[in-house]
Design a protein around this motif. Structure first.
Motif, PDB file in Angstrom:
ATOM      1  N   VAL A 217       0.747  -0.960  -0.063  1.00  0.00           N
ATOM      2  CA  VAL A 217      -0.201  -0.050   0.087  1.00  0.00           C
ATOM      3  C   VAL A 217       1.042   1.627   0.350  1.00  0.00           C
ATOM      4  CG1 VAL A 217      -1.798   1.352   1.387  1.00  0.00           C
ATOM      5  CG2 VAL A 217      -1.669  -0.864   0.814  1.00  0.00           C
ATOM      6  N   ALA A 218       1.841   1.224   0.923  1.00  0.00           N
ATOM      7  CA  ALA A 218       2.511   2.716   0.848  1.00  0.00           C
ATOM      8  C   ALA A 218       3.190   2.920  -0.236  1.00  0.00           C
ATOM      9  CB  ALA A 218       3.440   2.377   2.379  1.00  0.00           C
ATOM     10  N   PHE A 219       3.770   1.373  -1.060  1.00  0.00           N
ATOM     11  CA  PHE A 219       4.864   1.855  -2.068  1.00  0.00           C
ATOM     12  C   PHE A 219       4.215   2.574  -3.304  1.00  0.00           C
ATOM     13  CE2 PHE A 219       8.145   0.148  -0.323  1.00  0.00           C
ATOM     14  CZ  PHE A 219       8.921   1.100   0.104  1.00  0.00           C
ATOM     15  N   THR A 220       2.361   2.079  -3.765  1.00  0.00           N
ATOM     16  CA  THR A 220       1.966   2.369  -4.537  1.00  0.00           C
ATOM     17  C   THR A 220       1.621   3.453  -3.911  1.00  0.00           C
ATOM     18  OG1 THR A 220       0.711   0.225  -4.562  1.00  0.00           O
ATOM     19  CG2 THR A 220      -0.655   1.972  -5.463  1.00  0.00           C
ATOM     20  N   VAL A 221       1.004   4.122  -3.070  1.00  0.00           N
ATOM     21  CA  VAL A 221       1.039   5.783  -3.178  1.00  0.00           C
ATOM     22  C   VAL A 221       2.082   6.284  -3.669  1.00  0.00           C
ATOM     23  CG1 VAL A 221       0.953   7.529  -1.552  1.00  0.00           C
ATOM     24  CG2 VAL A 221      -0.602   5.151  -1.101  1.00  0.00           C
ATOM     25  N   VAL A 222       3.630   5.648  -2.576  1.00  0.00           N
ATOM     26  CA  VAL A 222       4.889   6.915  -3.227  1.00  0.00           C
ATOM     27  C   VAL A 222       4.951   6.579  -4.394  1.00  0.00           C
ATOM     28  CG1 VAL A 222       6.955   6.871  -2.644  1.00  0.00           C
ATOM     29  CG2 VAL A 222       5.397   6.461  -1.285  1.00  0.00           C
ATOM     30  N   ASN A 223       5.125   5.435  -4.754  1.00  0.00           N
ATOM     31  CA  ASN A 223       5.184   5.654  -6.970  1.00  0.00           C
ATOM     32  C   ASN A 223       3.838   5.941  -7.399  1.00  0.00           C
ATOM     33  OD1 ASN A 223       7.674   4.725  -5.921  1.00  0.00           O
ATOM     34  ND2 ASN A 223       6.825   2.607  -6.037  1.00  0.00           N
ATOM     35  N   GLY A 224       2.901   6.118  -7.325  1.00  0.00           N
ATOM     36  CA  GLY A 224       2.090   6.505  -7.969  1.00  0.00           C
ATOM     37  C   GLY A 224       1.687   7.973  -7.692  1.00  0.00           C
ATOM     38  N   GLY A 225       2.046   8.448  -6.434  1.00  0.00           N
ATOM     39  CA  GLY A 225       2.634  10.259  -6.403  1.00  0.00           C
ATOM     40  C   GLY A 225       3.593  11.270  -6.902  1.00  0.00           C
ATOM     41  N   PHE A 226       4.864   9.553  -6.931  1.00  0.00           N
ATOM     42  CA  PHE A 226       5.935  10.177  -8.005  1.00  0.00           C
ATOM     43  C   PHE A 226       5.536  10.057  -9.835  1.00  0.00           C
ATOM     44  CE2 PHE A 226       9.937   9.708  -9.953  1.00  0.00           C
ATOM     45  CZ  PHE A 226      10.988  10.807  -9.634  1.00  0.00           C
ATOM     46  N   LEU A 227       4.902   9.278  -9.741  1.00  0.00           N
ATOM     47  CA  LEU A 227       4.462   9.559 -11.304  1.00  0.00           C
ATOM     48  C   LEU A 227       3.741  10.620 -12.030  1.00  0.00           C
ATOM     49  CD1 LEU A 227       4.603   8.302 -13.677  1.00  0.00           C
ATOM     50  CD2 LEU A 227       2.488   6.769 -13.263  1.00  0.00           C
ATOM     51  N   LEU A 228       2.549  11.046 -10.360  1.00  0.00           N
ATOM     52  CA  LEU A 228       1.595  11.829 -10.907  1.00  0.00           C
ATOM     53  C   LEU A 228       2.589  13.388 -10.480  1.00  0.00           C
ATOM     54  CD1 LEU A 228      -1.534  11.016  -8.974  1.00  0.00           C
ATOM     55  CD2 LEU A 228      -0.639  10.708 -11.623  1.00  0.00           C
ATOM     56  N   ALA A 229       3.163  13.294  -9.767  1.00  0.00           N
ATOM     57  CA  ALA A 229       4.040  14.593  -9.781  1.00  0.00           C
ATOM     58  C   ALA A 229       4.860  14.836 -10.912  1.00  0.00           C
ATOM     59  CB  ALA A 229       5.340  14.452  -8.973  1.00  0.00           C
ATOM     60  N   SER A 230       5.767  13.905 -11.620  1.00  0.00           N
ATOM     61  CA  SER A 230       6.796  13.940 -12.346  1.00  0.00           C
ATOM     62  C   SER A 230       6.185  14.276 -14.111  1.00  0.00           C
ATOM     63  CB  SER A 230       7.394  12.962 -12.733  1.00  0.00           C
ATOM     64  OG  SER A 230       8.493  12.162 -11.309  1.00  0.00           O
TER      65      SER A 230
END
Length: 240
Positions: A217-230
């Motif tokens: 769950v944590a890495f889905t949020v972190v990586n998904g958030g990073f994708l959107l920010a990128s």
């Protein structure tokens, strides 16, 4: 990292290999890249090509992940000690990643790199990370059978953001959203430091496998958030 002139090109030192590493984050630079430099030195002394280290990384990484997948149900049932499987995976993943660091160091110091070797490196990284995602997903489902299928799929998809952005950072159009190299920033970036990530994953599998659900769950949020920010960062830059 920038290469420097070697005191003795025929007998490079561990420091010479580490000097040409490509970073990866605070943990990777402090641990994985140094261990990689040792592996690169040994490989240079044995006359091995960088691709030999790349294949060794793949074999070891796959072996560790396949072991976790194969024993996930037994660990959940308590018939196989979690600490044995978790620590074996932790060591296997860390050594495999250090070999991945080593192949590039060896190629740069000995000037034996090639376009084909670079492609093999990326493809092996993809294969190893797919296996890692499968291992964490299998453990999460075994520990918590009600784990939603969509979460596993989202975890797998967003995990590859790290690999994609790493490849993009090596090209002529590379750019960083956060250029600061201060210690607080580098500590925050540990959530995307592959060496740190697999270290934490191995510890969770060994000592608290029931928490693997929350890890994905944590890495889905972190990586998904990073994708959107990128996407937002790149879109903004393209509109200037």
């Amino acid at each position: 990292m920038h290469s420097a002139t070697l005191a003795d090109p025929a007998r490079p030192s561990v420091a010479d290999f580490h000097r040409v590493n490509r970073g990866g984050g605070l943990f990777s630079e402090s641990v994985s890249q140094w261990l990689g430099a040792v592996f690169a030195l040994v490989a240079q002394r044995l006359g091995l090509r960088p691709t030999a280290l790349t294949i060794a990384n793949l074999v070891l990484g796959l072996a560790a992940s396949v072991t976790v997948v194969a024993l996930a149900d037994e660990v959940a049932a308590g018939t196989v000690p979690a600490w044995v499987v978790g620590l074996a995976a932790l060591v296997g993943w860390q050594v495999a990643y250090s070999l991945d660091c080593a192949d590039g160091q060896l190629a740069r110091v000995t000037k034996t790199g090639s376009a084909a070797g670079a492609r093999v490196d990326v493809l092996c990284d993809v294969a190893a990370q797919i296996a890692l995602v499968a291992a964490l997903s299998a453990t999460a489902v075994a520990q918590r059978p009600a784990t939603p299928t969509w979460l596993v799929a989202l975890f797998a998809g967003t995990w590859m953001v790290n690999l994609v952005t790493s490849v993009m950072q090596s090209g002529p159009n590379a750019a960083s959203m956060v250029t600061s190299t201060s210690l607080p920033v580098r500590l925050v970036k540990l959530v995307r430091d592959y060496g740190a990530v697999i270290f934490v994953a191995g510890l969770v599998l060994a000592f608290a496998p029931a928490l693997t659900f929350w890890v994905i769950v944590a890495f889905t949020v972190v990586n998904g958030g990073f994708l959107l920010a990128s996407i937002a960062f790149s879109a903004r830059a393209s509109l200037r």
